[in-house]
Design an enzyme around this catalytic site. Structure first.
Site, PDB file in Angstrom:
ATOM      1  N   LYS A  22     -59.763  44.244 -17.820  1.00  0.00           N
ATOM      2  CA  LYS A  22     -59.094  43.710 -16.570  1.00  0.00           C
ATOM      3  C   LYS A  22     -57.748  44.402 -16.432  1.00  0.00           C
ATOM      4  CE  LYS A  22     -56.625  39.794 -16.836  1.00  0.00           C
ATOM      5  NZ  LYS A  22     -55.432  39.938 -16.027  1.00  0.00           N
ATOM      6  N   ASN A  23     -56.983  44.360 -17.348  1.00  0.00           N
ATOM      7  CA  ASN A  23     -55.524  45.097 -17.345  1.00  0.00           C
ATOM      8  C   ASN A  23     -55.572  46.519 -17.069  1.00  0.00           C
ATOM      9  OD1 ASN A  23     -54.660  42.472 -17.403  1.00  0.00           O
ATOM     10  ND2 ASN A  23     -53.819  42.588 -19.323  1.00  0.00           N
ATOM     11  N   CYS A 116     -44.860  32.238 -12.864  1.00  0.00           N
ATOM     12  CA  CYS A 116     -46.105  31.483 -13.141  1.00  0.00           C
ATOM     13  C   CYS A 116     -46.013  30.575 -14.380  1.00  0.00           C
ATOM     14  CB  CYS A 116     -47.093  32.715 -13.163  1.00  0.00           C
ATOM     15  SG  CYS A 116     -47.137  33.587 -14.919  1.00  0.00           S
ATOM     16  N   ARG A 400     -60.563  34.372 -14.135  1.00  0.00           N
ATOM     17  CA  ARG A 400     -59.668  35.313 -13.798  1.00  0.00           C
ATOM     18  C   ARG A 400     -59.862  36.911 -14.555  1.00  0.00           C
ATOM     19  NH1 ARG A 400     -54.037  34.115 -14.165  1.00  0.00           N
ATOM     20  NH2 ARG A 400     -53.890  36.104 -13.931  1.00  0.00           N
TER      21      ARG A 400
HETATM   22  C1  UD1 Z   1     -49.052  42.621 -18.662  1.00  0.00           C
HETATM   23  C2  UD1 Z   1     -50.198  42.059 -18.560  1.00  0.00           C
HETATM   24  C3  UD1 Z   1     -50.395  40.762 -19.069  1.00  0.00           C
HETATM   25  C4  UD1 Z   1     -49.467  40.839 -20.524  1.00  0.00           C
HETATM   26  C5  UD1 Z   1     -48.204  41.222 -20.001  1.00  0.00           C
HETATM   27  C6  UD1 Z   1     -47.380  41.585 -21.632  1.00  0.00           C
HETATM   28  C7  UD1 Z   1     -51.475  43.333 -16.674  1.00  0.00           C
HETATM   29  C8  UD1 Z   1     -52.180  42.973 -15.444  1.00  0.00           C
HETATM   30  N1  UD1 Z   1     -50.936  42.150 -17.388  1.00  0.00           N
HETATM   31  O1  UD1 Z   1     -48.156  41.748 -17.622  1.00  0.00           O
HETATM   32  O2  UD1 Z   1     -51.605  40.143 -19.231  1.00  0.00           O
HETATM   33  O3  UD1 Z   1     -49.250  39.515 -20.977  1.00  0.00           O
HETATM   34  O4  UD1 Z   1     -48.382  42.757 -19.784  1.00  0.00           O
HETATM   35  O5  UD1 Z   1     -48.344  42.342 -22.366  1.00  0.00           O
HETATM   36  O6  UD1 Z   1     -51.696  44.192 -17.325  1.00  0.00           O
HETATM   37  N2  UD1 Z   1     -39.982  42.187 -17.445  1.00  0.00           N
HETATM   38  C9  UD1 Z   1     -38.798  42.023 -17.105  1.00  0.00           C
HETATM   39  N3  UD1 Z   1     -38.741  42.619 -15.724  1.00  0.00           N
HETATM   40  C10 UD1 Z   1     -39.540  43.175 -15.014  1.00  0.00           C
HETATM   41  C11 UD1 Z   1     -40.877  43.245 -15.652  1.00  0.00           C
HETATM   42  C12 UD1 Z   1     -41.297  42.527 -16.690  1.00  0.00           C
HETATM   43  O7  UD1 Z   1     -37.945  41.476 -17.712  1.00  0.00           O
HETATM   44  O8  UD1 Z   1     -39.302  43.948 -14.200  1.00  0.00           O
HETATM   45  C13 UD1 Z   1     -40.274  41.251 -18.798  1.00  0.00           C
HETATM   46  C14 UD1 Z   1     -41.210  40.079 -18.807  1.00  0.00           C
HETATM   47  O9  UD1 Z   1     -40.514  38.989 -18.232  1.00  0.00           O
HETATM   48  C15 UD1 Z   1     -41.803  39.895 -20.015  1.00  0.00           C
HETATM   49  C16 UD1 Z   1     -41.567  41.484 -20.625  1.00  0.00           C
HETATM   50  O10 UD1 Z   1     -40.756  42.093 -19.791  1.00  0.00           O
HETATM   51  O11 UD1 Z   1     -40.882  39.209 -20.977  1.00  0.00           O
HETATM   52  C17 UD1 Z   1     -43.165  42.132 -20.647  1.00  0.00           C
HETATM   53  O12 UD1 Z   1     -43.769  41.885 -19.452  1.00  0.00           O
HETATM   54  P1  UD1 Z   1     -44.567  43.137 -18.538  1.00  0.00           P
HETATM   55  O13 UD1 Z   1     -45.233  43.850 -19.900  1.00  0.00           O
HETATM   56  O14 UD1 Z   1     -44.081  43.408 -17.582  1.00  0.00           O
HETATM   57  O15 UD1 Z   1     -45.910  41.964 -18.116  1.00  0.00           O
HETATM   58  P2  UD1 Z   1     -46.773  42.500 -16.750  1.00  0.00           P
HETATM   59  O16 UD1 Z   1     -46.725  43.991 -16.856  1.00  0.00           O
HETATM   60  O17 UD1 Z   1     -46.487  41.591 -15.894  1.00  0.00           O
END
Ligand code: UD1
Length: 421
Positions: A22-23, A116, A400
């Site tokens: 999915k990811n 979320c 999902r």
């Molecule tokens: C992706 C995955 C999700 C997984 C997550 C962490 C997809 C579709 N989803 O989500 O399943 O749980 O990686 O492996 O691929 N953060 C910030 N600022 C930002 C973005 C993120 O501080 O702009 C923080 C987040 O709050 C979190 C950490 O960085 O603490 C990692 O999150 P991130 O890798 O961005 O998660 P997603 O990419 O949203």
């Protein structure tokens, strides 16, 4: 609303096949926005999140057709640059249309995804990275409004309070491939899904090096073309099946999985007393002894232990003797499953971002509620080993991210069914 009913206590035996990731599928589908030409994406899992991404592409004016696990996108042109709240609010990964829209259209309005259940989900790194490429970005009426005359390559450090970000890396990489000149993304996410996205972009004509390492180098190109690509297997689904074998004391062969993407999980399971071996392209999982040992886990960006496996691992350690400590370093509030596992007889205490699990309990079936995608998987695992009947409601979360989960589990002996509530 559907719910899942499980009669626990059956050791799972046989073979189970893993679907596409999915990811990886979600950002790759978003990346098709970078060309007007036709793209064919294979091994796409049939999931609600994938359906949402296809709806977003259609809402932008793109021609999309899904037949089985094959998606054909285009040839078509983007007709509008707005990803609306109605769709984005149902799935955070929608944010990965921001980078491609900006690169292709030089402007984009993408709804802020919001938080979320697993905690705060900021987008500052996405914005920081795209600004570094020259975009002007403001937040207006709940939307990220971005525009740029010309994206220009840049050196971007993409580290946040919790380390690298998977989708920020994806977004910035998708914009940088069409920027003028060279970009360097430092502290890039190293997840296999980022490598898969980079490989797809390279097939489209992008010039990328270093994917899978913390430093990704990109030389921008003017135009990208169509490409055909097959999505990598879902390592989180594979890991969940590995744990299903471990928790039920079963013997499973997991097909079409990549064992090299599961090293952190396998390392912990080996310590616990589960044998996980590569077997001519498949993964063979079997418990070495009837009593498993406790393990301590800290979630970290890849190749560390994935946060997306934390809930499922917690289900396992509720039944292993001794005390295990699971610490969340990615989403410190991601513990909604704790109270539900405790309803099934587990003994778990929260201490800040750590869960202390007094293991060795015989779980008993109970009505429980799924709070998010991976929590649902954890409750299924608990239900598979629990004595008696477990009823899991709100399983739309499960749809999902897990393709045909009941069908797959029934084939290996699980007594599981879906009923209308
Ligand atoms: C992706 C995955 C999700 C997984 C997550 C962490 C997809 C579709 N989803 O989500 O399943 O749980 O990686 O492996 O691929 N953060 C910030 N600022 C930002 C973005 C993120 O501080 O702009 C923080 C987040 O709050 C979190 C950490 O960085 O603490 C990692 O999150 P991130 O890798 O961005 O998660 P997603 O990419 O949203």
């Amino acid at each position: 609303m559907d719910k899942i009913i499980i009669e626990g206590g059956v050791p799972l035996k046989g073979a189970i096949e893993v679907s596409g990731a999915k990811n990886a599928a979600l950002p790759i589908l978003a990346a098709t926005l970078l060309t007007n030409e036709k793209c064919i994406i294979k091994n796409v899992p049939v999931l609600r999140d994938v359906g949402t991404m296809l709806k977003i592409l259609r809402s932008l004016g793109i021609k999309v057709q899904m037949t089985g696990n094959r998606v054909v996108v285009g040839p078509s042109q983007i007709k509008q640059n707005v990803a609306a709240y109605k769709l984005v609010s149902t799935m955070r990964a929608s944010i990965c249309v921001l980078g491609p829209l900006l690169a292709k259209q030089r402007q984009a309005r993408v709804s802020m995804p919001g938080g979320c259940i697993i905690g705060q989900r900021p987008v500052d790194l996405h914005i920081k990275g795209l600004r570094a490429l020259g975009a002007q970005i403001k937040i207006e009426h709940g939307y990220i409004v971005a525009k740029v005359k010309e994206l220009r390559g840049s050196n971007i450090f993409l580290g946040g309070a919790y380390g690298s970000s998977v989708l920020a890396t994806a977004n910035v990489m998708m914009a940088a491939v069409m920027a003028k000149g060279r970009s360097l993304i430092e502290n890039a996410a190293c997840e296999p899904e980022i490598i898969d996205l980079a490989n797809f972009l390279i097939k489209m004509g992008a010039k990328i090096q270093g994917q899978g390492t913390p430093i990704i180098e990109i030389e921008g190109v003017k135009k990208l073309g169509g490409a055909t690509h097959s999505i990598i297997p879902d390592r989180i689904e594979a890991g969940t099946h590995v744990l299903a074998a471990a928790i039920t004391g079963g013997d499973l062969v997991i097909k079409k999985a990549k064992i090299e993407h599961l090293s952190a999980l396998i390392d912990k399971l080996t310590q616990a007393g589960v044998s996980v071996k590569a077997n001519s392209g498949d993964i063979h999982v079997k418990r070495r002894s009837s009593n498993l040992k406790p393990v301590d886990i800290t979630t970290l960006p890849y190749p560390g232990f994935p946060t997306d496996m934390q809930a499922q691992m917690m289900a396992l350690v509720t039944v292993t003797d001794g005390i295990s400590v699971l610490t969340e370093k990615i989403f410190p509030d991601r513990f909604m499953h704790v109270s539900e596992l405790n309803r099934m007889g587990a003994e778990i205490f929260l201490e800040g971002a750590s869960a202390i699990v007094k293991g060795g309990k015989r779980l008993s079936g109970a009505p429980v509620m799924a709070s998010d995608l991976r929590a649902s998987a954890a409750l299924i695992l608990a239900g598979l080993v629990a004595k008696g009947k477990t009823e899991i409601s709100r399983i739309y979360h499960l749809d999902r991210g897990y393709e045909q989960i009941e069908e797959k589990l029934i084939k290996v002996g699980a007594r599981i069914k879906r009923v209308k509530e």
